[in-house]
Design a protein around this motif. Sequence first.
Motif, PDB file in Angstrom:
ATOM      1  N   ALA A  15       0.828  -1.205   0.000  1.00 14.55           N
ATOM      2  CA  ALA A  15       0.000   0.000   0.000  1.00 14.55           C
ATOM      3  C   ALA A  15       0.863   1.257   0.000  1.00 14.55           C
ATOM      4  O   ALA A  15       0.553   2.248  -0.683  1.00 14.55           O
ATOM      5  N   ALA A  16       1.954   1.241   0.772  1.00  8.97           N
ATOM      6  CA  ALA A  16       2.851   2.390   0.808  1.00  8.97           C
ATOM      7  C   ALA A  16       3.516   2.608  -0.549  1.00  8.97           C
ATOM      8  O   ALA A  16       3.660   3.754  -1.018  1.00  8.97           O
ATOM      9  N   VAL A  17       3.908   1.525  -1.214  1.00  9.50           N
ATOM     10  CA  VAL A  17       4.491   1.632  -2.552  1.00  9.50           C
ATOM     11  C   VAL A  17       3.478   2.223  -3.521  1.00  9.50           C
ATOM     12  O   VAL A  17       3.794   3.132  -4.307  1.00  9.50           O
ATOM     13  N   ALA A  18       2.244   1.744  -3.467  1.00 10.50           N
ATOM     14  CA  ALA A  18       1.192   2.263  -4.339  1.00 10.50           C
ATOM     15  C   ALA A  18       0.952   3.744  -4.090  1.00 10.50           C
ATOM     16  O   ALA A  18       0.744   4.524  -5.030  1.00 10.50           O
ATOM     17  N   SER A  19       1.000   4.154  -2.830  1.00 15.44           N
ATOM     18  CA  SER A  19       0.790   5.558  -2.491  1.00 15.44           C
ATOM     19  C   SER A  19       1.924   6.428  -3.033  1.00 15.44           C
ATOM     20  O   SER A  19       1.696   7.532  -3.536  1.00 15.44           O
ATOM     21  N   LEU A  20       3.155   5.923  -2.944  1.00 14.42           N
ATOM     22  CA  LEU A  20       4.293   6.674  -3.478  1.00 14.42           C
ATOM     23  C   LEU A  20       4.232   6.782  -5.001  1.00 14.42           C
ATOM     24  O   LEU A  20       4.698   7.770  -5.581  1.00 14.42           O
ATOM     25  N   HIS A  21       3.651   5.772  -5.650  1.00 13.19           N
ATOM     26  CA  HIS A  21       3.492   5.847  -7.101  1.00 13.19           C
ATOM     27  C   HIS A  21       2.569   7.000  -7.504  1.00 13.19           C
ATOM     28  O   HIS A  21       2.628   7.479  -8.643  1.00 13.19           O
ATOM     29  N   HIS A  22       1.727   7.425  -6.572  1.00 11.32           N
ATOM     30  CA  HIS A  22       0.772   8.507  -6.845  1.00 11.32           C
ATOM     31  C   HIS A  22       0.969   9.632  -5.827  1.00 11.32           C
ATOM     32  O   HIS A  22       0.016  10.211  -5.325  1.00 11.32           O
ATOM     33  N   VAL A  23       2.232   9.925  -5.534  1.00 14.09           N
ATOM     34  CA  VAL A  23       2.536  10.893  -4.482  1.00 14.09           C
ATOM     35  C   VAL A  23       2.050  12.296  -4.842  1.00 14.09           C
ATOM     36  O   VAL A  23       1.737  13.098  -3.945  1.00 14.09           O
ATOM     37  N   ASP A  24       1.932  12.611  -6.128  1.00 10.17           N
ATOM     38  CA  ASP A  24       1.388  13.921  -6.512  1.00 10.17           C
ATOM     39  C   ASP A  24      -0.054  14.057  -6.026  1.00 10.17           C
ATOM     40  O   ASP A  24      -0.469  15.135  -5.568  1.00 10.17           O
ATOM     41  N   ASP A  25      -0.824  12.972  -6.134  1.00  5.40           N
ATOM     42  CA  ASP A  25      -2.200  12.993  -5.633  1.00  5.40           C
ATOM     43  C   ASP A  25      -2.225  13.144  -4.115  1.00  5.40           C
ATOM     44  O   ASP A  25      -3.066  13.856  -3.554  1.00  5.40           O
ATOM     45  N   VAL A  26      -1.291  12.473  -3.452  1.00  9.80           N
ATOM     46  CA  VAL A  26      -1.193  12.573  -2.001  1.00  9.80           C
ATOM     47  C   VAL A  26      -0.913  14.011  -1.582  1.00  9.80           C
ATOM     48  O   VAL A  26      -1.560  14.555  -0.671  1.00  9.80           O
ATOM     49  N   MET A  27       0.032  14.652  -2.261  1.00  9.97           N
ATOM     50  CA  MET A  27       0.395  16.023  -1.906  1.00  9.97           C
ATOM     51  C   MET A  27      -0.725  17.005  -2.242  1.00  9.97           C
ATOM     52  O   MET A  27      -0.928  17.995  -1.533  1.00  9.97           O
ATOM     53  N   GLU A  28      -1.458  16.743  -3.310  1.00  5.66           N
ATOM     54  CA  GLU A  28      -2.587  17.612  -3.650  1.00  5.66           C
ATOM     55  C   GLU A  28      -3.656  17.563  -2.559  1.00  5.66           C
ATOM     56  O   GLU A  28      -4.214  18.596  -2.164  1.00  5.66           O
ATOM     57  N   ARG A  29      -3.926  16.367  -2.056  1.00  3.04           N
ATOM     58  CA  ARG A  29      -4.903  16.244  -0.975  1.00  3.04           C
ATOM     59  C   ARG A  29      -4.382  16.881   0.318  1.00  3.04           C
ATOM     60  O   ARG A  29      -5.154  17.457   1.088  1.00  3.04           O
ATOM     61  N   ALA A  30      -3.077  16.779   0.551  1.00  2.00           N
ATOM     62  CA  ALA A  30      -2.498  17.422   1.731  1.00  2.00           C
ATOM     63  C   ALA A  30      -2.658  18.931   1.656  1.00  2.00           C
ATOM     64  O   ALA A  30      -2.954  19.597   2.663  1.00  2.00           O
ATOM     65  N   ARG A  31      -2.473  19.501   0.461  1.00  2.73           N
ATOM     66  CA  ARG A  31      -2.653  20.943   0.298  1.00  2.73           C
ATOM     67  C   ARG A  31      -4.110  21.348   0.510  1.00  2.73           C
ATOM     68  O   ARG A  31      -4.396  22.421   1.057  1.00  2.73           O
ATOM     69  N   ALA A  32      -5.040  20.498   0.079  1.00  2.96           N
ATOM     70  CA  ALA A  32      -6.461  20.791   0.291  1.00  2.96           C
ATOM     71  C   ALA A  32      -6.790  20.806   1.785  1.00  2.96           C
ATOM     72  O   ALA A  32      -7.550  21.671   2.257  1.00  2.96           O
ATOM     73  N   ILE A  33      -6.214  19.858   2.541  1.00  2.00           N
ATOM     74  CA  ILE A  33      -6.430  19.836   3.986  1.00  2.00           C
ATOM     75  C   ILE A  33      -5.781  21.059   4.635  1.00  2.00           C
ATOM     76  O   ILE A  33      -6.335  21.652   5.572  1.00  2.00           O
ATOM     77  N   ALA A  34      -4.606  21.450   4.137  1.00  2.00           N
ATOM     78  CA  ALA A  34      -3.948  22.639   4.668  1.00  2.00           C
ATOM     79  C   ALA A  34      -4.803  23.885   4.443  1.00  2.00           C
ATOM     80  O   ALA A  34      -4.882  24.756   5.309  1.00  2.00           O
ATOM     81  N   THR A  35      -5.457  23.965   3.301  1.00  2.09           N
ATOM     82  CA  THR A  35      -6.347  25.099   3.031  1.00  2.09           C
ATOM     83  C   THR A  35      -7.525  25.095   3.998  1.00  2.09           C
ATOM     84  O   THR A  35      -7.894  26.142   4.559  1.00  2.09           O
ATOM     85  N   ALA A  36      -8.123  23.917   4.208  1.00  2.00           N
ATOM     86  CA  ALA A  36      -9.227  23.805   5.162  1.00  2.00           C
ATOM     87  C   ALA A  36      -8.754  24.168   6.568  1.00  2.00           C
ATOM     88  O   ALA A  36      -9.480  24.822   7.336  1.00  2.00           O
ATOM     89  N   ARG A  37      -7.547  23.759   6.922  1.00  5.15           N
ATOM     90  CA  ARG A  37      -6.956  24.113   8.222  1.00  5.15           C
ATOM     91  C   ARG A  37      -6.816  25.609   8.373  1.00  5.15           C
ATOM     92  O   ARG A  37      -7.185  26.197   9.400  1.00  5.15           O
ATOM     93  N   ASP A  38      -6.274  26.261   7.351  1.00  2.00           N
ATOM     94  CA  ASP A  38      -6.077  27.714   7.411  1.00  2.00           C
ATOM     95  C   ASP A  38      -7.413  28.440   7.530  1.00  2.00           C
ATOM     96  O   ASP A  38      -7.532  29.430   8.275  1.00  2.00           O
ATOM     97  N   ASN A  39      -8.417  27.952   6.802  1.00  2.00           N
ATOM     98  CA  ASN A  39      -9.740  28.588   6.880  1.00  2.00           C
ATOM     99  C   ASN A  39     -10.342  28.417   8.273  1.00  2.00           C
ATOM    100  O   ASN A  39     -10.952  29.350   8.814  1.00  2.00           O
ATOM    101  N   PHE A  40     -10.164  27.234   8.838  1.00  6.28           N
ATOM    102  CA  PHE A  40     -10.692  26.979  10.179  1.00  6.28           C
ATOM    103  C   PHE A  40      -9.972  27.832  11.216  1.00  6.28           C
ATOM    104  O   PHE A  40     -10.608  28.430  12.101  1.00  6.28           O
ATOM    105  N   ALA A  41      -8.644  27.901  11.115  1.00 10.36           N
ATOM    106  CA  ALA A  41      -7.878  28.721  12.058  1.00 10.36           C
ATOM    107  C   ALA A  41      -8.264  30.192  11.942  1.00 10.36           C
ATOM    108  O   ALA A  41      -8.382  30.903  12.959  1.00 10.36           O
ATOM    109  N   HIS A  42      -8.466  30.660  10.717  1.00 13.79           N
ATOM    110  CA  HIS A  42      -8.872  32.057  10.516  1.00 13.79           C
ATOM    111  C   HIS A  42     -10.238  32.317  11.148  1.00 13.79           C
ATOM    112  O   HIS A  42     -10.450  33.358  11.797  1.00 13.79           O
ATOM    113  N   ALA A  43     -11.163  31.375  10.986  1.00 12.20           N
ATOM    114  CA  ALA A  43     -12.494  31.537  11.570  1.00 12.20           C
ATOM    115  C   ALA A  43     -12.425  31.578  13.087  1.00 12.20           C
ATOM    116  O   ALA A  43     -13.130  32.366  13.739  1.00 12.20           O
TER     117      ALA A  43
END
Length: 391
Positions: free
Chosen positions: A288-316
Amino acid sequence: MHKPGGYCTKIEHRKNDAAITARKYQPMKQHTAFFRSILDSVPDYQPGKPPATVPGLQPYKLSSNEHFLEPIPAVQESLAKPVSPALYPDAAADALVQELVNYLQVPNDHIAIGAGGSELLTAIAQVTLEAGTEVVYPWPSFEMYPQISALNAADQKPIGLTADSRHDLPAIIEAITPRTRLVLLCSPNNPTGPSLLVTEFEEFMAQVPSEVLVVLDEAYWEFNTAPDAVDGLTALKNHENLVLVRTFSKAHGLAGLRVGYTVAQPEVTAAIGKAIIPFGVTQASQDAAVASLHHVDDVMERARAIATARDNFAHALRTQGWDVPEAQANFVWLALQDLSTVFEDACVEQSLAVRNLTDGVRISIGPAEAMDRMLKVTQQFRERHFPSNRF
């Protein structure tokens, strides 16, 4: 009494059985002789609580910093492939190591694989700490730091954070003595959120004796968006006494599969390998970890989306009047002190689980509905408990 030849009568059997039963069901003494004396000082690790069931409300667990999205499709496909439970996994995790070599651009003798960051931190403590040695770490930080330190009989030096919930690196330097073997740093810091900066980290490492091993715990590095935050891989090129601890539990969403890795010099990696449990990372976890690394761009895109939600929540939260430290992981921190349990209770009433650490509450980022409900809780809490600006 036993008869010659090792036999005993039925009556003696019954007497022996009764004695054994009596011993078996007697309450165990508080300080049992076969336990290590240091065990009394070892804190229990407390996992995040599940949300309470409240009629009419969807429960949300925001207490364990879990990825609230399902793993990427490639990981799900990997888990669907049959793996024989009768066979041991690859103890060396060669396929995963090679993927990390390609991804991180480091030699394979720099990487150790373990059952999550927790096992790797435990292994590092085992190969560095013993009675008479010291370990220094910031506090509050990851709850396992005092546990793994105490289990290895080391003297602990927890160093309080600064007023803005950051590592107090000058104070950590001052705490280092000739007996110090290990320094634990966490960036972004769990549970408060700020990341270490490049300049302060390099100034810190320049003052750390070369015989002291420094751990940079980067469990949440993928969520970090601060441009001036330290990057462990870059720092590793300049410091031989540095070891990075990373995990697939957070941004990759594989917390239930228990897989993580360290990056360090070969000598450090080899030592860590001696303390890792053989076959601790299952074949399904490795795949599973190997499969995730094969699609690490998708992983990082989702991490950025969570970071945006985090920033919005912290701002609120800040708009409501809360003093929220810089948040660079997938959670925010509220330094509630004596109101922490009262706030947790308010969340329980709304089927929201948060992490109460007695001096504050950590709130993981979850689905939009969960964060909207949490903002209603925080607003009502402020109005009820401190209409004036207490924080």
